[in-house]
Design a protein around this motif. Structure first.
Motif, PDB file in Angstrom:
ATOM      1  N   SER A  12       0.836  -1.202   0.000  1.00 30.86           N
ATOM      2  CA  SER A  12       0.000   0.000   0.000  1.00 30.86           C
ATOM      3  C   SER A  12       0.870   1.252   0.000  1.00 30.86           C
ATOM      4  O   SER A  12       1.927   1.296   0.635  1.00 30.86           O
ATOM      5  CB  SER A  12      -0.919   0.005   1.223  1.00 30.86           C
ATOM      6  OG  SER A  12      -0.160   0.050   2.412  1.00 30.86           O
ATOM      7  N   SER A  13       0.408   2.244  -0.723  1.00 34.50           N
ATOM      8  CA  SER A  13       1.162   3.495  -0.817  1.00 34.50           C
ATOM      9  C   SER A  13       0.853   4.367   0.401  1.00 34.50           C
ATOM     10  O   SER A  13      -0.269   4.830   0.572  1.00 34.50           O
ATOM     11  CB  SER A  13       0.794   4.234  -2.103  1.00 34.50           C
ATOM     12  OG  SER A  13       1.505   5.448  -2.193  1.00 34.50           O
ATOM     13  N   ASN A  18       6.578   6.992   1.097  1.00 36.35           N
ATOM     14  CA  ASN A  18       6.974   7.922   0.038  1.00 36.35           C
ATOM     15  C   ASN A  18       8.101   8.841   0.521  1.00 36.35           C
ATOM     16  O   ASN A  18       8.999   9.205  -0.242  1.00 36.35           O
ATOM     17  CB  ASN A  18       5.780   8.758  -0.420  1.00 36.35           C
ATOM     18  CG  ASN A  18       4.734   7.918  -1.147  1.00 36.35           C
ATOM     19  OD1 ASN A  18       5.069   6.894  -1.734  1.00 36.35           O
ATOM     20  ND2 ASN A  18       3.480   8.347  -1.107  1.00 36.35           N
ATOM     21  N   HIS A  32       7.800   1.958  -7.639  1.00 35.71           N
ATOM     22  CA  HIS A  32       6.561   2.726  -7.547  1.00 35.71           C
ATOM     23  C   HIS A  32       5.473   1.844  -6.959  1.00 35.71           C
ATOM     24  O   HIS A  32       5.176   0.769  -7.484  1.00 35.71           O
ATOM     25  CB  HIS A  32       6.129   3.224  -8.926  1.00 35.71           C
ATOM     26  CG  HIS A  32       4.831   3.986  -8.923  1.00 35.71           C
ATOM     27  ND1 HIS A  32       4.621   5.095  -8.148  1.00 35.71           N
ATOM     28  CD2 HIS A  32       3.665   3.771  -9.602  1.00 35.71           C
ATOM     29  CE1 HIS A  32       3.394   5.547  -8.338  1.00 35.71           C
ATOM     30  NE2 HIS A  32       2.797   4.758  -9.211  1.00 35.71           N
ATOM     31  N   LYS A  34       1.684   1.268  -6.430  1.00 36.01           N
ATOM     32  CA  LYS A  34       0.470   1.688  -7.104  1.00 36.01           C
ATOM     33  C   LYS A  34      -0.738   1.480  -6.201  1.00 36.01           C
ATOM     34  O   LYS A  34      -0.735   0.641  -5.291  1.00 36.01           O
ATOM     35  CB  LYS A  34       0.295   0.893  -8.404  1.00 36.01           C
ATOM     36  CG  LYS A  34       1.458   1.058  -9.380  1.00 36.01           C
ATOM     37  CD  LYS A  34       1.298   0.195 -10.602  1.00 36.01           C
ATOM     38  CE  LYS A  34       0.117   0.632 -11.454  1.00 36.01           C
ATOM     39  NZ  LYS A  34       0.004  -0.173 -12.690  1.00 36.01           N
ATOM     40  N   LYS A  35      -1.804   2.225  -6.459  1.00 38.09           N
ATOM     41  CA  LYS A  35      -3.027   2.094  -5.672  1.00 38.09           C
ATOM     42  C   LYS A  35      -3.665   0.729  -5.829  1.00 38.09           C
ATOM     43  O   LYS A  35      -4.463   0.301  -5.002  1.00 38.09           O
ATOM     44  CB  LYS A  35      -4.022   3.200  -6.065  1.00 38.09           C
ATOM     45  CG  LYS A  35      -3.588   4.589  -5.620  1.00 38.09           C
ATOM     46  CD  LYS A  35      -4.646   5.634  -5.916  1.00 38.09           C
ATOM     47  CE  LYS A  35      -4.209   7.008  -5.419  1.00 38.09           C
ATOM     48  NZ  LYS A  35      -5.225   8.059  -5.712  1.00 38.09           N
ATOM     49  N   SER A  36      -3.333   0.033  -6.901  1.00 39.56           N
ATOM     50  CA  SER A  36      -3.876  -1.309  -7.134  1.00 39.56           C
ATOM     51  C   SER A  36      -3.133  -2.365  -6.332  1.00 39.56           C
ATOM     52  O   SER A  36      -3.311  -3.564  -6.559  1.00 39.56           O
ATOM     53  CB  SER A  36      -3.783  -1.647  -8.627  1.00 39.56           C
ATOM     54  OG  SER A  36      -2.430  -1.577  -9.063  1.00 39.56           O
ATOM     55  N   GLU A  38      -0.037  -3.039  -6.386  1.00 35.40           N
ATOM     56  CA  GLU A  38       1.041  -3.633  -7.153  1.00 35.40           C
ATOM     57  C   GLU A  38       2.286  -2.769  -6.977  1.00 35.40           C
ATOM     58  O   GLU A  38       2.212  -1.576  -6.711  1.00 35.40           O
ATOM     59  CB  GLU A  38       0.689  -3.724  -8.640  1.00 35.40           C
ATOM     60  CG  GLU A  38      -0.364  -4.765  -8.969  1.00 35.40           C
ATOM     61  CD  GLU A  38      -0.619  -4.860 -10.469  1.00 35.40           C
ATOM     62  OE1 GLU A  38       0.184  -4.297 -11.249  1.00 35.40           O
ATOM     63  OE2 GLU A  38      -1.619  -5.469 -10.858  1.00 35.40           O
ATOM     64  N   GLU A  40       5.813  -1.645  -8.884  1.00 34.66           N
ATOM     65  CA  GLU A  40       6.565  -1.585 -10.134  1.00 34.66           C
ATOM     66  C   GLU A  40       8.040  -1.345  -9.816  1.00 34.66           C
ATOM     67  O   GLU A  40       8.394  -0.356  -9.165  1.00 34.66           O
ATOM     68  CB  GLU A  40       6.046  -0.462 -11.036  1.00 34.66           C
ATOM     69  CG  GLU A  40       4.701  -0.754 -11.676  1.00 34.66           C
ATOM     70  CD  GLU A  40       4.302   0.321 -12.680  1.00 34.66           C
ATOM     71  OE1 GLU A  40       5.003   1.350 -12.744  1.00 34.66           O
ATOM     72  OE2 GLU A  40       3.294   0.142 -13.378  1.00 34.66           O
ATOM     73  N   ASN A  42      11.441  -0.414 -11.424  1.00 35.78           N
ATOM     74  CA  ASN A  42      11.892   0.220 -12.665  1.00 35.78           C
ATOM     75  C   ASN A  42      13.360  -0.112 -12.916  1.00 35.78           C
ATOM     76  O   ASN A  42      14.238   0.702 -12.724  1.00 35.78           O
ATOM     77  CB  ASN A  42      11.669   1.731 -12.595  1.00 35.78           C
ATOM     78  CG  ASN A  42      10.223   2.070 -12.246  1.00 35.78           C
ATOM     79  OD1 ASN A  42       9.958   2.759 -11.269  1.00 35.78           O
ATOM     80  ND2 ASN A  42       9.287   1.575 -13.031  1.00 35.78           N
ATOM     81  N   ARG A 138       6.865  -6.206 -12.401  1.00 39.08           N
ATOM     82  CA  ARG A 138       5.737  -5.915 -11.517  1.00 39.08           C
ATOM     83  C   ARG A 138       5.625  -7.014 -10.467  1.00 39.08           C
ATOM     84  O   ARG A 138       5.857  -8.188 -10.760  1.00 39.08           O
ATOM     85  CB  ARG A 138       4.436  -5.812 -12.319  1.00 39.08           C
ATOM     86  CG  ARG A 138       4.363  -4.595 -13.237  1.00 39.08           C
ATOM     87  CD  ARG A 138       2.995  -4.495 -13.894  1.00 39.08           C
ATOM     88  NE  ARG A 138       2.737  -5.649 -14.743  1.00 39.08           N
ATOM     89  CZ  ARG A 138       1.522  -6.081 -15.099  1.00 39.08           C
ATOM     90  NH1 ARG A 138       0.446  -5.444 -14.654  1.00 39.08           N
ATOM     91  NH2 ARG A 138       1.376  -7.133 -15.882  1.00 39.08           N
ATOM     92  N   ARG A 140       3.090  -8.426  -7.134  1.00 34.51           N
ATOM     93  CA  ARG A 140       1.832  -8.328  -6.405  1.00 34.51           C
ATOM     94  C   ARG A 140       1.717  -9.528  -5.452  1.00 34.51           C
ATOM     95  O   ARG A 140       2.468 -10.499  -5.556  1.00 34.51           O
ATOM     96  CB  ARG A 140       0.633  -8.318  -7.359  1.00 34.51           C
ATOM     97  CG  ARG A 140       0.347  -9.678  -8.010  1.00 34.51           C
ATOM     98  CD  ARG A 140      -0.888  -9.673  -8.878  1.00 34.51           C
ATOM     99  NE  ARG A 140      -1.198 -11.036  -9.341  1.00 34.51           N
ATOM    100  CZ  ARG A 140      -2.151 -11.340 -10.209  1.00 34.51           C
ATOM    101  NH1 ARG A 140      -2.900 -10.357 -10.733  1.00 34.51           N
ATOM    102  NH2 ARG A 140      -2.379 -12.603 -10.564  1.00 34.51           N
TER     103      ARG A 140
END
Length: 625
Positions: A12-13, A18, A32, A34-36, A38, A40, A42, A138, A140
């Motif tokens: 969770s973000s 952050n 990163h 994500k709100k979903s 997941e 990422e 990079n 990615r 999850r």
């Protein structure tokens, strides 16, 4: 056998992550959240999850629970990568790769699930993994789990209780986090959880209504102690009686994952820890990686102090140290560390203990959690990743609390419950009074005596619903700190331009000779007798915090400008020898009364313990009967 989840690798973000990404992942590239839910990565790059939130505290799960095997599950897609399982022991400063355990995941647009069982090794403190990516990856549904007999999992009903007084900005945000990440989640906890918001300010009904999983209870303004007592009562009479009550401050930023880990820990806890308290750490909102305290103790001097040192949880060494630290309470000089408690910014208590030990004392705020922890004398469970974020203490100093409430409640707790018997509250009161008088803070010095005199009134006084009035009176009588903008004109007469003052100007002190120290001590900075000691025109800037003493600046000064650097406020204090003598005379009178009546007070206060902590008392006190 079932696969029982221990903890998620938190996807969770959160604003805290952050700000301080290494609480979650250390990397030579970027990631990163994500709100979903997941992650990422990079890449190409290396991503190390042996962090405060990303690692599995293997030693703690082994100590507290029946889990004896530990696995990680990760789902990945995108470019190819390698997963390297890791561990740390007591001497680790960096993660150690487990030999011959590297897992390779081929590039794919679909999701690939990877499971790995960590080998049993002596001395392991925590386990985790490193992802080395060839490109963008990615992630999850990553979590740690254990394979356990199905009949070994306890039935747990967890009630979260938070007491609030007109702090909607915090509490509404926390309710939404709980709804989204717990009540509406697919976790087992979702079906065995209820949040009780005790609204001491009686203002929340205009902002939010009770709903499935969340109840708002309007309550008299009876402080934290009364609010948490109400919450305990509601938790034990909800439709599915709570087995555990999680007490949490209102002015905190929460991590739903911490609550999930708490529930999972309770679900497989060993019998010897069935009545232990779970104490969540206080991380600081201003510096999110700093862990201030997870358990505290009452010192010989009658002060509250954290058991462990303050640490940055971005460091692998500190992640290890935080889990293995043990107080040296077997050494006489440190035996006061046995006087341990868990603060109520995050404290999970079994309802079985509440039934045995009773409800809190009606002392409004300060020492309610200390007294309760010392009274129950439980074992404590702490763990990396179980925490809340709270403003650091220097941002929220309130002399009505620290001078009136602390003085009164320390004596009450000791005499009613017989706790903190190693602590000398009389000595601490004397030192604090002298400190305030030396700094010409006569208003707050009188608050100390107000608290002591209310204690001297005996138990009939505290048995009445007077706590709110006492606290309001203390707030009215405390030293008034004025915003810089309103203080600037008055400061100009002393040649002080507040706009040019820096923190260094405030915190610095001047050296004194031994002769100057002796004179300052004997004359109480020229207040006991003067003989030309005071230079009436001498003025100095000093730190306004309660524990600060800058003797060099006070030497011969007639005027002190007390500056609250963190909140940009100040107060002008002028030496007043007459008021000093009045306060000191009052103090000596109070001490004589205490010594005359000490035995009778002890007997009277101890006799009300069962009554004042009973359900019947609190139902009447809260007008619920």
């Amino acid at each position: 056998m079932v696969r029982f989840k221990l903890q998620n690798i938190n996807m969770s973000s959160m604003s805290q992550i952050n700000q301080e990404p290494t609480l979650f992942c250390r990397t030579d590239n970027t990631f990163h959240l994500k709100k979903s839910a997941e992650l990422e990565l990079n890449g190409p790059g290396s991503y190390d999850f042996l962090t405060f939130f990303g690692s599995l505290s293997t030693c703690k799960w082994a100590e507290y629970t029946i889990a004896d095997n530990y696995h990680v599950h990760i789902e990945l897609s995108g470019d190819g990568c390698s997963i390297i399982p890791t561990y740390v022991d007591a001497f680790s400063r960096q993660p150690v790769e487990i030999p011959d355990a590297k897992l390779t995941v081929s590039a794919s647009d679909s999701w690939t699930a990877v499971d790995y069982e960590y080998p049993k090794q002596n001395g392991v403190v925590a386990n985790s993994f490193i992802i080395v990516s060839a490109g963008n990856v990615r992630v999850r549904n990553a979590f740690y789990y254990s394979i356990l007999p199905e009949n070994s999992i306890h039935d747990v009903e967890l009630a979260l209780v938070t007491t609030t007084f007109r702090k909607e900005s915090y509490i509404l945000s926390n309710i939404q986090l709980v709804k989204h990440h717990i009540i509406e989640s697919n976790e087992l906890l979702a079906k065995h959880f209820h949040m009780h918001v005790i609204d001491n300010g009686r203002t929340l009904s205009d902002c939010v209504e009770s709903c499935d999983g969340v109840s708002i209870h309007s309550n008299p303004n009876v402080g934290g102690a009364g609010g948490f007592a109400r919450g305990m009562i509601e938790a034990m009479r909800q439709s599915k009686k709570a087995t555990h009550v999680l007490l949490m401050d209102d002015d905190v930023s929460i991590s739903p994952e911490s609550i999930l880990r708490t529930f999972n820990l309770l679900s497989i806890v060993k019998d010897e820890f069935s009545e232990a308290f779970i104490s969540g750490a206080m991380m600081t909102l201003e510096e999110p990686s700093i862990k201030w305290e997870d358990t505290g103790f009452m010192t010989f001097d009658g002060l509250c102090h954290q058991i462990k040192p303050v640490m940055s949880m971005c460091s692998v060494a500190n992640i290890v140290q935080n889990e293995i630290f043990a107080p040296a309470d077997n050494i006489p000089a440190f035996s006061d560390t046995k006087q341990r408690y868990a603060a109520w910014w995050y404290c999970c208590i079994p309802t079985a203990v509440i039934c045995k030990k009773g409800l809190p004392l009606p002392i409004f705020v300060r020492y309610d959690d200390v007294e309760y922890g010392l009274r129950c004398h439980p074992r404590f469970m702490t763990m990396n990743g179980i925490c809340v974020w709270h403003s650091a203490f220097q941002f929220r100093y309130n002399s009505a609390v620290e001078r009136y409430q602390t003085t009164r409640n320390g004596f009450l707790a000791q005499m009613i419950s017989g706790v903190a018997l190693q602590s000398d509250f009389l000595l601490q009161m004397h030192r604090t009074l002298c400190l305030e008088l030396k700094k010409y803070n006569y208003d707050d010095a009188e608050l100390i005596l107000d608290g002591f005199e209310d204690f001297l009134k005996g138990p009939d006084f505290i048995l009445q619903p007077v706590a709110e009035d006492c606290f309001m009176r203390a707030n009215k009588n405390k030293e008034k700190m004025i915003p810089f903008s309103d203080l600037s004109a008055e400061l100009e007469q002393y040649g002080i331009d507040i706009n040019t003052v820096t923190p260094d100007d405030v915190f610095i002190d001047y050296p004194r000779t031994l002769a100057q120290r002796i004179v300052d001590y004997l004359t109480v900075n020229g207040q006991r007798f003067n003989f030309g000691y005071t230079q009436q025109t001498k003025h100095e800037l000093i730190d306004a915090s309660g524990g600060s003493y800058q003797g060099g600046k006070l030497h011969r000064a007639g005027v002190l400008v007390a500056i609250d650097v963190y909140n940009k406020k100040g107060a002008i204090r002028k030496k007043n020898s007459m008021r000093y003598k009045q306060i000191w005379k009052r103090y000596k009178r109070d001490i004589r009364q205490y010594r005359r009546e000490k035995t009778a007070l002890q007997s009277a206060y101890s006799s009300i313990k069962e009554k004042i902590t009973s359900l019947e008392f609190w139902l009447n006190y809260l007008n619920l009967d």
